[in-house]
Design a protein around this motif. Sequence first.
Motif, PDB file in Angstrom:
ATOM      1  N   ALA A  56       0.949  -1.322   0.120  1.00 44.85           N
ATOM      2  CA  ALA A  56      -0.040  -0.034   0.036  1.00 44.85           C
ATOM      3  C   ALA A  56       0.791   1.237  -0.075  1.00 44.85           C
ATOM      4  N   LEU A  57       1.981   1.363   0.791  1.00 49.59           N
ATOM      5  CA  LEU A  57       2.846   2.590   0.775  1.00 49.59           C
ATOM      6  C   LEU A  57       3.478   2.481  -0.503  1.00 49.59           C
ATOM      7  N   ARG A  58       3.770   1.325  -1.261  1.00 50.73           N
ATOM      8  CA  ARG A  58       4.507   1.745  -2.383  1.00 50.73           C
ATOM      9  C   ARG A  58       3.625   1.997  -3.670  1.00 50.73           C
ATOM     10  N   TRP A  59       2.416   1.610  -3.520  1.00 51.57           N
ATOM     11  CA  TRP A  59       1.156   1.999  -4.355  1.00 51.57           C
ATOM     12  C   TRP A  59       1.002   3.713  -4.214  1.00 51.57           C
ATOM     13  N   ALA A  60       0.975   4.261  -2.814  1.00 50.41           N
ATOM     14  CA  ALA A  60       0.680   5.256  -2.403  1.00 50.41           C
ATOM     15  C   ALA A  60       1.894   6.432  -3.015  1.00 50.41           C
ATOM     16  N   MET A  61       3.200   5.892  -2.741  1.00 48.33           N
ATOM     17  CA  MET A  61       4.200   6.549  -3.384  1.00 48.33           C
ATOM     18  C   MET A  61       4.310   6.859  -4.940  1.00 48.33           C
ATOM     19  N   SER A 106       0.386  14.583  -7.025  1.00 49.01           N
ATOM     20  CA  SER A 106       0.806  15.580  -6.213  1.00 49.01           C
ATOM     21  C   SER A 106       1.991  15.799  -5.940  1.00 49.01           C
ATOM     22  N   THR A 107       2.495  16.858  -5.156  1.00 49.48           N
ATOM     23  CA  THR A 107       3.646  17.174  -4.418  1.00 49.48           C
ATOM     24  C   THR A 107       3.672  16.536  -2.965  1.00 49.48           C
ATOM     25  N   CYS A 108       2.701  15.813  -2.593  1.00 50.63           N
ATOM     26  CA  CYS A 108       2.662  15.251  -1.271  1.00 50.63           C
ATOM     27  C   CYS A 108       4.052  14.454  -1.012  1.00 50.63           C
ATOM     28  N   GLN A 109       4.601  14.860   0.303  1.00 50.98           N
ATOM     29  CA  GLN A 109       5.952  13.980   0.671  1.00 50.98           C
ATOM     30  C   GLN A 109       5.837  13.418   2.040  1.00 50.98           C
ATOM     31  N   ARG A 110       4.402  13.643   2.312  1.00 52.39           N
ATOM     32  CA  ARG A 110       4.484  13.034   3.861  1.00 52.39           C
ATOM     33  C   ARG A 110       3.221  12.113   3.825  1.00 52.39           C
ATOM     34  N   PHE A 111       3.705  11.211   4.486  1.00 53.64           N
ATOM     35  CA  PHE A 111       2.806   9.860   4.581  1.00 53.64           C
ATOM     36  C   PHE A 111       2.533   9.559   5.983  1.00 53.64           C
TER      37      PHE A 111
END
Length: 117
Positions: free
Chosen positions: A19-24, A31-36
């Motif tokens: 799930a983390l890999r997919w989200a990244m 998006s420019t999101c860098q926080r998970f």
Amino acid sequence: MGMKNLPRRESALHSEVEALRWAMENMLQHSTCQRFGTDCKELIAMLDDPHAWPSFATELERIETLRICFPEFSITHVPRARNQFSDFLAKNARSFHRELLFIGCSIPVWLPRPPQA
């Protein structure tokens, strides 16, 4: 926010890593999101010391490759009590019997609303 009904994996921890890999991957595209955030302390421990988790070496190598693409990548622990919305999305995604993929800033109209939303 995003959700995808991933196929069942060998363990819950394998699912968290996937799930983390997919989200990244998706945040790099959308998006420019860098926080998970995650409610899985083991996942954070894996990222802090990947060599201590040899059975996840391949998966963690893929995440490390993605991590390089984020100038200021961070992941924090979010207690499950404060993560109810994400849990709601995950449970709904699992209930779909076909592939489901959603990335957006609001809940789509076809997805049931969580009780507090």
